[in-house]
Design a protein around this motif. Structure first.
Motif, PDB file in Angstrom:
ATOM      1  N   THR A  25      -0.528  -4.806  -4.768  1.00  0.00           N
ATOM      2  CA  THR A  25      -1.500  -4.480  -5.814  1.00  0.00           C
ATOM      3  C   THR A  25      -0.950  -3.572  -6.906  1.00  0.00           C
ATOM      4  OG1 THR A  25      -2.331  -2.596  -4.534  1.00  0.00           O
ATOM      5  CG2 THR A  25      -3.461  -4.721  -4.236  1.00  0.00           C
ATOM      6  N   PHE A  26       0.263  -3.059  -6.750  1.00  0.00           N
ATOM      7  CA  PHE A  26       0.810  -2.077  -7.676  1.00  0.00           C
ATOM      8  C   PHE A  26       0.878  -2.593  -9.114  1.00  0.00           C
ATOM      9  CE2 PHE A  26       4.187   0.439  -9.684  1.00  0.00           C
ATOM     10  CZ  PHE A  26       3.732   1.720  -9.405  1.00  0.00           C
ATOM     11  N   ALA A  27       1.276  -3.822  -9.304  1.00  0.00           N
ATOM     12  CA  ALA A  27       1.394  -4.363 -10.670  1.00  0.00           C
ATOM     13  C   ALA A  27       0.048  -4.309 -11.387  1.00  0.00           C
ATOM     14  CB  ALA A  27       1.934  -5.792 -10.642  1.00  0.00           C
ATOM     15  N   ALA A  28      -1.009  -4.766 -10.738  1.00  0.00           N
ATOM     16  CA  ALA A  28      -2.329  -4.784 -11.372  1.00  0.00           C
ATOM     17  C   ALA A  28      -2.914  -3.380 -11.531  1.00  0.00           C
ATOM     18  CB  ALA A  28      -3.290  -5.652 -10.566  1.00  0.00           C
ATOM     19  N   VAL A  29      -2.723  -2.530 -10.529  1.00  0.00           N
ATOM     20  CA  VAL A  29      -3.347  -1.209 -10.536  1.00  0.00           C
ATOM     21  C   VAL A  29      -2.586  -0.212 -11.409  1.00  0.00           C
ATOM     22  CG1 VAL A  29      -3.959   0.769  -9.070  1.00  0.00           C
ATOM     23  CG2 VAL A  29      -4.402  -1.561  -8.274  1.00  0.00           C
ATOM     24  N   ALA A  30      -1.255  -0.240 -11.367  1.00  0.00           N
ATOM     25  CA  ALA A  30      -0.465   0.790 -12.062  1.00  0.00           C
ATOM     26  C   ALA A  30       0.279   0.273 -13.291  1.00  0.00           C
ATOM     27  CB  ALA A  30       0.534   1.423 -11.097  1.00  0.00           C
ATOM     28  N   GLU A  31       1.017  -0.794 -13.138  1.00  0.00           N
ATOM     29  CA  GLU A  31       1.875  -1.246 -14.237  1.00  0.00           C
ATOM     30  C   GLU A  31       1.092  -1.799 -15.425  1.00  0.00           C
ATOM     31  OE1 GLU A  31       6.022  -2.413 -12.144  1.00  0.00           O
ATOM     32  OE2 GLU A  31       4.368  -3.801 -11.790  1.00  0.00           O
ATOM     33  N   LYS A  32      -0.068  -2.369 -15.167  1.00  0.00           N
ATOM     34  CA  LYS A  32      -0.872  -2.941 -16.243  1.00  0.00           C
ATOM     35  C   LYS A  32      -1.989  -2.005 -16.687  1.00  0.00           C
ATOM     36  CE  LYS A  32       0.192  -7.637 -14.927  1.00  0.00           C
ATOM     37  NZ  LYS A  32      -0.300  -8.888 -14.357  1.00  0.00           N
ATOM     38  N   SER A  33      -1.908  -0.752 -16.279  1.00  0.00           N
ATOM     39  CA  SER A  33      -2.941   0.209 -16.637  1.00  0.00           C
ATOM     40  C   SER A  33      -2.957   0.457 -18.144  1.00  0.00           C
ATOM     41  CB  SER A  33      -2.689   1.541 -15.918  1.00  0.00           C
ATOM     42  OG  SER A  33      -3.588   2.530 -16.367  1.00  0.00           O
ATOM     43  N   PRO A  34      -4.146   0.592 -18.734  1.00  0.00           N
ATOM     44  CA  PRO A  34      -4.241   0.853 -20.164  1.00  0.00           C
ATOM     45  C   PRO A  34      -3.911   2.305 -20.535  1.00  0.00           C
ATOM     46  CG  PRO A  34      -6.415   0.811 -19.199  1.00  0.00           C
ATOM     47  CD  PRO A  34      -5.447   0.420 -18.116  1.00  0.00           C
ATOM     48  N   MET A  35      -3.660   3.151 -19.537  1.00  0.00           N
ATOM     49  CA  MET A  35      -3.333   4.552 -19.791  1.00  0.00           C
ATOM     50  C   MET A  35      -2.149   4.954 -18.920  1.00  0.00           C
ATOM     51  SD  MET A  35      -6.519   6.291 -17.621  1.00  0.00           S
ATOM     52  CE  MET A  35      -7.077   7.045 -19.058  1.00  0.00           C
ATOM     53  N   PRO A  36      -1.483   6.057 -19.239  1.00  0.00           N
ATOM     54  CA  PRO A  36      -0.371   6.511 -18.396  1.00  0.00           C
ATOM     55  C   PRO A  36      -0.837   6.715 -16.955  1.00  0.00           C
ATOM     56  CG  PRO A  36      -0.403   7.728 -20.460  1.00  0.00           C
ATOM     57  CD  PRO A  36      -1.686   6.922 -20.407  1.00  0.00           C
ATOM     58  N   VAL A  37       0.077   6.505 -16.020  1.00  0.00           N
ATOM     59  CA  VAL A  37      -0.241   6.554 -14.597  1.00  0.00           C
ATOM     60  C   VAL A  37       0.641   7.585 -13.905  1.00  0.00           C
ATOM     61  CG1 VAL A  37      -0.288   5.232 -12.438  1.00  0.00           C
ATOM     62  CG2 VAL A  37      -0.901   4.130 -14.597  1.00  0.00           C
ATOM     63  N   LEU A  38      -0.001   8.481 -13.169  1.00  0.00           N
ATOM     64  CA  LEU A  38       0.692   9.419 -12.307  1.00  0.00           C
ATOM     65  C   LEU A  38       0.707   8.792 -10.920  1.00  0.00           C
ATOM     66  CD1 LEU A  38       1.941  12.153 -11.584  1.00  0.00           C
ATOM     67  CD2 LEU A  38      -0.377  13.074 -11.421  1.00  0.00           C
ATOM     68  N   VAL A  39       1.900   8.444 -10.430  1.00  0.00           N
ATOM     69  CA  VAL A  39       2.038   7.783  -9.134  1.00  0.00           C
ATOM     70  C   VAL A  39       2.452   8.824  -8.101  1.00  0.00           C
ATOM     71  CG1 VAL A  39       3.200   5.975  -7.820  1.00  0.00           C
ATOM     72  CG2 VAL A  39       2.722   5.633 -10.260  1.00  0.00           C
ATOM     73  N   ASP A  40       1.678   8.919  -7.036  1.00  0.00           N
ATOM     74  CA  ASP A  40       1.967   9.816  -5.916  1.00  0.00           C
ATOM     75  C   ASP A  40       2.509   8.970  -4.773  1.00  0.00           C
ATOM     76  OD1 ASP A  40       2.021  11.764  -3.940  1.00  0.00           O
ATOM     77  OD2 ASP A  40      -0.156  11.785  -3.652  1.00  0.00           O
ATOM     78  N   MET A  41       3.835   9.043  -4.546  1.00  0.00           N
ATOM     79  CA  MET A  41       4.466   8.354  -3.422  1.00  0.00           C
ATOM     80  C   MET A  41       4.411   9.338  -2.254  1.00  0.00           C
ATOM     81  SD  MET A  41       5.394   5.516  -4.934  1.00  0.00           S
ATOM     82  CE  MET A  41       6.762   4.652  -4.217  1.00  0.00           C
ATOM     83  N   TRP A  42       3.598   9.040  -1.254  1.00  0.00           N
ATOM     84  CA  TRP A  42       3.335   9.980  -0.178  1.00  0.00           C
ATOM     85  C   TRP A  42       3.368   9.286   1.175  1.00  0.00           C
ATOM     86  CZ3 TRP A  42      -1.006   9.979   3.105  1.00  0.00           C
ATOM     87  CH2 TRP A  42      -1.903   8.935   2.871  1.00  0.00           C
ATOM     88  N   ALA A  43       3.264  10.075   2.243  1.00  0.00           N
ATOM     89  CA  ALA A  43       3.188   9.540   3.602  1.00  0.00           C
ATOM     90  C   ALA A  43       2.196  10.383   4.393  1.00  0.00           C
ATOM     91  CB  ALA A  43       4.556   9.566   4.272  1.00  0.00           C
ATOM     92  N   PRO A  44       1.428   9.769   5.283  1.00  0.00           N
ATOM     93  CA  PRO A  44       0.407  10.511   6.030  1.00  0.00           C
ATOM     94  C   PRO A  44       0.986  11.573   6.969  1.00  0.00           C
ATOM     95  CG  PRO A  44       0.401   8.174   6.651  1.00  0.00           C
ATOM     96  CD  PRO A  44       1.378   8.335   5.544  1.00  0.00           C
ATOM     97  N   TRP A  45       2.221  11.411   7.415  1.00  0.00           N
ATOM     98  CA  TRP A  45       2.845  12.362   8.335  1.00  0.00           C
ATOM     99  C   TRP A  45       3.484  13.546   7.611  1.00  0.00           C
ATOM    100  CZ3 TRP A  45       7.705  12.451   6.540  1.00  0.00           C
ATOM    101  CH2 TRP A  45       8.202  11.289   5.950  1.00  0.00           C
TER     102      TRP A  45
END
Length: 145
Positions: A43-63
């Motif tokens: 879903t990253f392409a639709a949710v982040a790359e095609k966003s109409p505004m700048p996107v802050l991406v948080d690459m995280w892990a639950p642990w």
């Protein structure tokens, strides 16, 4: 799938989709709404790359302890910068393709994307004020007519 977000200005509950073409505003008072979404490999392409505004991406892990600490700070920044930035959270354990693509070697890793391109990158946790300053300095300058 859409999330329900209460407007910080008037309290009206609004439905916001993870992938949309415009900037979310309150249906009642038209105030900018914070836009926080999850994304994965599919879903990253639709949710982040095609966003109409700048996107802050948080690459995280639950642990990851620092990830759990920085998560609320990032959500605070997204609320403070509503209408200017979208926060997209990516669990690297569930999205190994994105972790490889962005060469994530430590979590949390933060990326600022504009037009689908990485404009800034930072690793590690920081307080909300520091994160906000980093985001604001990394955001593109609005063009003037």
């Amino acid at each position: 799938m859409a999330d329900i977000v209460a407007c910080p200005a008037c309290g009206q509950r609004n439905r916001i989709g993870a992938a949309a073409t415009g900037k979310p505003v309150c249906g009642k008072c038209r105030a900018a709404l914070p836009w926080i979404a999850d994304a994965g490999d599919d879903t990253f392409a639709a949710v982040a790359e095609k966003s109409p505004m700048p996107v802050l991406v948080d690459m995280w892990a639950p642990w990851c302890g620092p990830c759990r600490t920085v998560g609320p700070a990032l959500e605070q920044v997204a609320r403070e910068l509503a209408g200017r930035v979208k926060l997209v959270k990516v669990d690297v354990d569930q999205a190994p393709g994105l972790a490889r693509r962005f060469a994530v070697q430590a979590v949390p890793t933060l990326l600022l994307l504009d037009g689908g391109q990485v404009k800034a990158r930072q690793s590690g946790a920081a307080p909300a004020a520091v994160l906000r300053r980093w985001v604001e300095q990394s955001l593109p300058t609005p063009s003037r007519p």
